[in-house]
Design an enzyme around this catalytic site. Structure first.
Site, mmCIF file in Angstrom:
data_model
loop_
_atom_site.group_PDB
_atom_site.id
_atom_site.type_symbol
_atom_site.label_atom_id
_atom_site.label_comp_id
_atom_site.label_asym_id
_atom_site.label_seq_id
_atom_site.Cartn_x
_atom_site.Cartn_y
_atom_site.Cartn_z
ATOM 1 C CG ASP A 1 -2.259 8.184 1.664
ATOM 2 O OD1 ASP A 1 -1.455 8.746 2.820
ATOM 3 O OD2 ASP A 1 -2.923 8.750 1.438
ATOM 4 C CG ASP B 1 -2.325 2.272 6.429
ATOM 5 O OD1 ASP B 1 -2.184 3.070 4.997
ATOM 6 O OD2 ASP B 1 -3.211 3.619 6.638
ATOM 7 C CG ASP C 1 -1.893 1.030 1.089
ATOM 8 O OD1 ASP C 1 -2.340 1.979 0.291
ATOM 9 O OD2 ASP C 1 -1.643 2.040 2.228
#
Lengths: 257, 257
Positions: B12, B206, B10
């Site tokens: 961001d 995250d 990922d």
């Protein structure tokens, strides 16, 4: 049937369809005026000022004064103004909503608003939606003029205010207070303006889910006219039925006379 | 721990936050490159072209090639192009989506579209939403790049594509097919592009609700890093846990070396 002392009357699908008068709408209003029966036009259309609505009716030959028009924008502005002194709002909407808020001395602000108010806005932008979300996340109370999801137009069904409202609702996780029909808020205000008790006032409209439910929830008798949204076939499936149903308003003229 | 042959990563909250690199992101990617471990950056951001994303990473000192970037716009365009020959779409979105559709030879039209596609569009207008609704009501299949409801920015949380998508969904009563994380569609395509089986690839991110769920649904092992959305406290409430958790990607560098 009972003789009602006052009437609350829907517009779209009851008095007109788009720019065309619905048959017997004029004659029905004429009889109310002849018999001096007080009536208000109650609309979920938040985009127009009451004088614009009255003018549209007059141009179709239907008698209407500005103070006989009660829009969901007027109900929304009054709802907010009654909540707090020196109240502020961030507003998304067209002239009908913006002017109604000004008329009630609601101060329009971009930040730290007490309320976020949304009505149909055909000049919607991402920035307007962003400011709406930021104010709601900062604690503003969230109010929407009406929950209608689709607007019937000559192009087909276009997005209604209920669908624009969903951007703010889905993004912030906060649900709005809706003001327009079928909510009781607009009906209580309309009855108050008319100055008659709910038991002696009839709610007239073509849409079961807005007009008729609004009347029922407000404790009023209701008249469903089959000139708009709700069909006879559709009506059969609902447990709670209107007090009266008619094919056109012509069927209601003789009973009043 | 297992030695994984490939990584889906990922962006961001994992590689950067806004315009700032996250600590140890660079070092983590450097180790993958040193060990020649294939990896793809997989993002729900539909607004940018892959070369713009790669450039952003490079400017932060993180090694990235254009063909290592897989956006939900690319996954959406491939999904549509695989559905039908000479396919048409009405698209609402930014350059990342429009260009991805062109790259897959999806013809963009205003009416009678096979598909309505929506991605984040910060130039959204009522007319775009109206055309989206009309095409869906005319039978177009409804596809949305991702369901994220809020975008974290320096101003706060702004409306995400999931909230814009709700206008079309609420107004038409039709639910879209979502392509981005946590949906398996984007993951299957990413694994296919990487050319490795799911059992030998690790999903790193995250956000429990997008990255980790996406990995789990795709049958992959997952690594949650606490540098973004999901906190340790929040994670405790979920029944299904990631395969691994780390405070920062530094904790994952030695295991790979």
């Amino acid at each position: 049937m009972e003789q009602y002392k006052g009437y609350l009357i829907d517009l779209d699908g009851t008095m007109y369809l788009g720019s065309e008068q619905i048959q017997y709408a004029k004659e029905f209003i004429d009889v109310l005026n002849d018999k001096r029966i007080p009536h208000l036009f109650v609309t979920n259309n938040s985009s127009k000022r009451p004088e614009q609505v009255a003018e549209k009716l007059q141009q179709m030959g239907i008698q209407a004064e500005t103070d006989q028009v009660f829009t969901t924008s007027m109900a929304t502005a009054a709802f907010i103004a009654n909540k707090k002194k020196d109240v502020t709002a961030y507003a998304i909407g067209e002239i009908g909503l913006i002017d109604a808020l000004s008329d009630e001395e609601v101060e329009l602000v971009d930040e730290n608003a007490d309320f976020v108010v949304i009505g149909i806005d055909r000049d919607i932008t991402y920035e307007k939606l962003a400011k709406g979300c930021l104010n709601i996340r900062d604690g503003a109370e969230f109010v929407s003029t009406n929950a209608d999801v689709a607007l019937p137009t000559e192009r087909g069904f276009l997005p209604g205010n209920g669908s624009l409202t969903s951007v703010l609702e889905v993004s912030t996780g906060q649900s709005p207070t809706y003001i327009g029909k079928p909510e009781p808020i607009i009906m209580e205000q309309a009855l108050n303006k008319l100055g008659l008790p709910k038991e002696e006032t009839l709610m007239v409209g073509d849409n079961y889910h807005t007009d008729i439910l609004a009347g029922m929830r407000a404790g009023m008798d209701t008249l469903l006219v089959f000139t708009g949204v709700t069909s006879k076939e559709e009506l059969k499936q609902y447990d709670q039925q209107p007090t009266y149903v008619v094919d056109t308003l012509n069927d209601w003229i003789n009973p009043i006379k």
